[in-house]
Design a protein around this motif. Structure first.
Motif, short mmCIF file in Angstrom:
data_model
loop_
_atom_site.label_atom_id
_atom_site.label_comp_id
_atom_site.label_asym_id
_atom_site.label_seq_id
_atom_site.Cartn_x
_atom_site.Cartn_y
_atom_site.Cartn_z
N VAL A 45 1.04 -1.15 0.14
CA VAL A 45 0.08 -0.07 0.02
C VAL A 45 0.87 1.32 0.17
O VAL A 45 1.87 1.46 0.79
N HIS A 46 0.52 2.11 -0.84
CA HIS A 46 1.26 3.38 -1.02
C HIS A 46 0.54 4.42 -0.20
O HIS A 46 -0.69 4.57 -0.49
N LEU A 47 1.28 5.08 0.45
CA LEU A 47 0.49 5.71 1.72
C LEU A 47 0.91 7.49 1.84
O LEU A 47 1.95 7.65 1.72
N HIS A 48 -0.26 8.06 1.55
CA HIS A 48 -0.25 9.51 2.08
C HIS A 48 -1.20 9.66 3.35
O HIS A 48 -2.01 8.75 3.58
N VAL A 49 -0.94 10.65 4.12
CA VAL A 49 -2.20 11.03 4.92
C VAL A 49 -2.64 12.41 4.69
O VAL A 49 -2.08 13.22 4.07
N VAL A 80 5.63 4.43 2.41
CA VAL A 80 5.01 5.99 2.66
C VAL A 80 5.71 6.85 1.49
O VAL A 80 6.67 6.45 0.83
N SER A 81 5.03 7.92 1.16
CA SER A 81 5.32 8.94 0.35
C SER A 81 6.45 9.74 0.94
O SER A 81 6.34 10.28 2.08
N THR A 82 7.46 10.17 0.03
CA THR A 82 8.23 11.29 0.47
C THR A 82 8.16 12.55 -0.60
O THR A 82 8.81 13.39 -0.58
N VAL A 222 2.15 -3.46 -11.19
CA VAL A 222 1.06 -2.59 -11.39
C VAL A 222 0.76 -1.70 -10.27
O VAL A 222 0.72 -2.37 -9.27
N ARG A 223 0.46 -0.65 -10.45
CA ARG A 223 -0.01 0.22 -9.22
C ARG A 223 -1.42 0.59 -9.74
O ARG A 223 -1.40 1.38 -10.79
N VAL A 224 -2.45 0.69 -8.84
CA VAL A 224 -3.88 1.20 -9.00
C VAL A 224 -4.16 1.84 -7.75
O VAL A 224 -3.57 1.56 -6.85
N LEU A 226 -7.12 5.16 -5.71
CA LEU A 226 -7.61 6.38 -5.71
C LEU A 226 -6.72 7.66 -5.79
O LEU A 226 -7.01 8.60 -6.45
N GLU A 227 -5.46 7.32 -5.77
CA GLU A 227 -4.55 8.42 -5.72
C GLU A 227 -4.42 8.86 -7.16
O GLU A 227 -4.14 9.70 -7.62
N ASP A 228 -4.34 7.72 -8.05
CA ASP A 228 -4.23 7.90 -9.60
C ASP A 228 -5.47 7.81 -10.40
O ASP A 228 -5.53 8.65 -11.41
#
Ligand code: KMH
Ligand code: ZN
Length: 274
Positions: A45-49, A80-82, A222-224, A226-228
């Motif tokens: 999971v790729h995360l922003h908060v 996590v996103s930087t 692959v990445r899918v 709601l961010e994208d």
């Protein structure tokens, strides 16, 4: 071919509740979304908060809470996103790298580019500083590439000892102002990285699933989420990133690619099992 790692980008920094009511905002909502995406087949999971009012945030406290809640629900790989949101300082963007225990992965944006009507600033000094901090915490980086020269920027980091081969790339294609989500662009990028490196693709908006299909046939990941992209199909909102993950998993199986388990994904990505 390797099993396909599905990454779910659950939150992002740009999508709003006005655009989709299904966007998770609180740490509890983000953790629930992470579990749903994991159940649907996501290994990462790729995360922003977000702050409670929905503003994008890189506060360590919020990441700490979200990461704890995710770990309590499921054993998914946390990334996590930087990158944070446009205009944030390097210091602010590095907030989630301070969390203990650290996340397993963090993004490393490999150059500056046009991003919609604005500019996503990643000058050399900033890239190196973020790479240094990721390495210092023993976190596995994912190199974000929006333009072709960014692969070369990453290779310079390798030469400087700030990035170790083999590494993992994410080709983000279809951001307005940057590299278009075209099959030939993806093939070119995939052929530009050193052997043994692995890559995933994040196609933005309506390009999400065409890029998934292309990556599946090329042997990529692959990445899918709601961010994208917030739509399942034209005019139909996804009820969460999990629906997009389900669709990606179905496409993978239909093309004879197994969906990677978390254990398989850790092995491919070089993450020590926890
Ligand atoms: N929000 C974008 C400006 C990342 O997570 O590392 C940057 C981004 C990349 O989302
Ligand atoms: Zn992101």
């Amino acid at each position: 071919m390797q099993p396909v790692i599905i990454t779910a980008a659950l939150v992002g920094a740009e999508v709003t509740r006005e655009q989709t009511p299904f966007l998770p905002i609180s740490p509890d909502e983000i953790a629930l979304e992470a579990e749903r995406a994991w159940q649907a087949g996501a290994a990462v999971v790729h995360l922003h908060v977000r702050e409670a009012d929905g503003r994008p945030s890189q506060r360590a406290e919020l990441f700490d809470e979200a990461l704890r809640k995710i770990r309590a629900r499921c054993d998914v790989i946390t990334q996590v996103s930087t990158g944070g949101a446009l205009g944030m300082s390097v210091e602010e963007r590095c907030g989630p790298l301070a969390v203990t225990p650290p996340p397993e992965m963090a993004t490393l944006n490999a150059g500056s580019c046009n991003f919609g009507d604005e500019v996503f600033m990643n000058p050399r000094g900033a890239i190196e500083e973020i790479a240094r901090r990721i390495r210092a915490r023993g976190i596995v980086p994912e190199v974000e590439v929006y333009e072709v020269g960014m692969v070369d920027n990453a290779l310079e980091l390798v030469r400087a000892g700030l990035l170790k081969l083999p590494c993992h790339f994410d080709f983000v294609l279809g951001v307005r102002g940057s590299m278009a989500a075209r099959a030939e662009n993806l093939r070119f990028l995939a052929g530009s990285i050193p052997p043994d490196c692995h890559w995933t693709v994040a196609g933005v908006g309506r390009h999400e699933f065409p890029m998934v299909e292309e990556a599946l046939s090329l042997g990529g990941h692959v990445r899918v989420g709601l961010e994208d992209n917030i739509y399942m199909e034209k005019g139909v909102l996804a009820k969460g990133s999990f629906e997009l993950v389900e669709k990606a998993a179905e496409l993978a199986r239909a093309r004879g690619r197994d969906v990677a388990t978390v254990t398989e994904a850790r092995k491919i990505l070089g993450i020590k099992s926890i």
